[in-house]
Scaffold this motif. Structure first.
Motif, short mmCIF file in Angstrom:
data_model
loop_
_atom_site.label_atom_id
_atom_site.label_comp_id
_atom_site.label_asym_id
_atom_site.label_seq_id
_atom_site.Cartn_x
_atom_site.Cartn_y
_atom_site.Cartn_z
N ASN A 23 0.83 -1.21 0.00
CA ASN A 23 0.00 0.00 0.00
C ASN A 23 0.87 1.25 0.00
N GLU A 24 1.93 1.22 0.80
CA GLU A 24 2.82 2.37 0.89
C GLU A 24 3.56 2.59 -0.42
N GLU A 25 3.94 1.52 -1.09
CA GLU A 25 4.62 1.66 -2.38
C GLU A 25 3.71 2.30 -3.41
N VAL A 26 2.45 1.84 -3.46
CA VAL A 26 1.49 2.43 -4.40
C VAL A 26 1.23 3.88 -4.05
N ALA A 27 1.08 4.16 -2.75
CA ALA A 27 0.82 5.53 -2.30
C ALA A 27 1.93 6.48 -2.71
N GLY A 54 -2.60 -4.35 -2.90
CA GLY A 54 -2.19 -2.97 -2.67
C GLY A 54 -3.22 -2.01 -3.21
N GLN A 55 -3.48 -0.94 -2.48
CA GLN A 55 -4.41 0.09 -2.96
C GLN A 55 -4.11 1.40 -2.26
N SER A 56 -4.37 2.48 -2.96
CA SER A 56 -4.15 3.80 -2.38
C SER A 56 -4.82 4.86 -3.26
N ALA A 57 -5.07 6.01 -2.67
CA ALA A 57 -5.62 7.15 -3.40
C ALA A 57 -4.84 8.40 -3.01
#
Length: 361
Positions: A23-27, A54-57
């Motif tokens: 998640n942090e990598e995508v963020a 992984g997910q992020s906005a």
């Protein structure tokens, strides 16, 4: 619409030993996009074997009010609507209600005939019908309301074809508008009702629907764009999508798009054999990526169809959906800014590297 595709065969391939830092990598990647202000808001997610890894906005759903873009923000999906419409058509093919090689007039009797070869359902699905796209920017950014899809046909049905049906490939949104009208004629109901019951409900997609011009909804992103793909994101004028609903008239969220991809992999919509047919090269020989029925085929010969998906690009949207059937992998990125491919692509390329690295673990 230019296809910025193979670089974004990302988030995918295979995963083992995935850690929470995904998640942090995508963020981090999304925040870098936002820092350049070329995209107002963006969300991305990827899943393997039905589970989101992984997910992020990042960024804003509304720059003026400082409303954050989050995982639940609704945003246009653009042409990712086309695979959904294609799957709906293929359901009717499976039920014996539609024939791939039947002419349009079989279902819409008053549709104009051609001097020689008639346009078939197969031609429409594969963009080999000869029907042209938008005449100009004004037509694409129209505010005209078409009460029904049948009414929308009047916009283009009498125009001269680009070529004899079945002889060439030319990507066209209007071909999918015709497919939507066919669905209505065959089922006796609205396209929206059919797609809701047979695609969105089946996948458990509760935050996806047909966008209605001028109708506000909660947690819906504003529309942004860039001048000719340059400069910073700025507010865009809303356009009416009623002339292209089956081809690009839906809103969605990243979570719903992951559900859609997983449902495709689980054969929720059509039989595996039908999906395999949709993954075959039906677009004749063309540059870049081949096209099946509603899907771009992102792998090169002889592995065409190993990676399927679709891009989206319209006012207030740049999007990418990718599915790798053999790996049970799905990825999605949705930005609320049009003409933003040049910003999204480098991120896509980086994510491709991350996915390959994860696959090798």
């Amino acid at each position: 619409m230019k296809q910025y595709v193979i670089l974004f065969a990302s988030f995918l391939i295979s995963f083992s030993g995935i850690s929470q830092d995904k998640n942090e990598e995508v963020a981090a990647l999304l925040k870098e996009m936002i820092s350049e202000k070329k995209v107002a808001g963006v969300v991305a997610a990827y899943a393997v074997n039905g589970e989101i890894i992984g997910q992020s906005a990042a960024g804003y759903a509304n720059i003026k009010t400082k409303e954050k873009f989050n995982l639940e923000t609704k945003v246009r999906m653009g042409s990712i609507a086309k695979p959904m419409t294609a799957l709906a058509v293929m359901q009717l093919v499976e039920d014996g209600l539609v024939e791939l090689d039947a002419a349009i007039q079989t279902y819409i009797p008053d549709y104009p005939t051609q001097p020689k070869t008639q346009i078939t359902i197969r031609h429409l699905l594969s963009h080999t019908s000869g029907i042209a796209g938008y005449k100009d920017g004004r037509e694409s950014n129209t505010k005209v309301e078409y009460p029904t899809l049948y009414d929308a046909l009047s916009l283009f049905k009498d125009r001269e074809l680009l070529f004899e049906p079945g002889t060439q490939y030319s990507y066209t949104t209007y071909g999918y508008t015709v497919l939507g009208a066919v669905i209505e004629k065959v089922t006796g109901g609205t396209f929206e009702a059919y797609i809701q019951k047979n695609i969105w409900d089946k996948a458990g997609m509760t935050n996806t629907g047909v966008e209605k011009f001028g109708v506000k909804m909660d947690n819906k992103s504003e529309l942004y764009t860039r001048n000719n793909g340059r400069g910073k994101a700025k507010k865009a004028k809303e356009n009416n999508l009623s002339n292209r609903i089956p081809a690009g008239g839906f809103y969605t969220t990243s979570g719903d798009m992951i559900k859609f991809g997983n449902a495709v992999l689980d054969n929720v919509f059509v039989k595996e054999s039908t999906l395999n047919l949709m993954r075959e090269h039906h677009s004749l020989e063309k540059e870049n990526n081949a096209y099946g029925f509603g899907w771009f085929l992102y792998a090169k010969k002889p592995k065409e169809g190993a990676i399927i998906g679709h891009t989206g690009g319209q006012t207030g949207n740049t999007s990418f959906l990718f599915i790798v059937p053999s790996k049970k992998a799905v990825s999605i990125i949705l930005a609320n800014t049009s003409r933003a491919q040049s910003s999204v692509n480098p991120v896509a390329n980086t994510l491709l590297g991350l996915s390959i690295k994860s696959a090798k673990k």
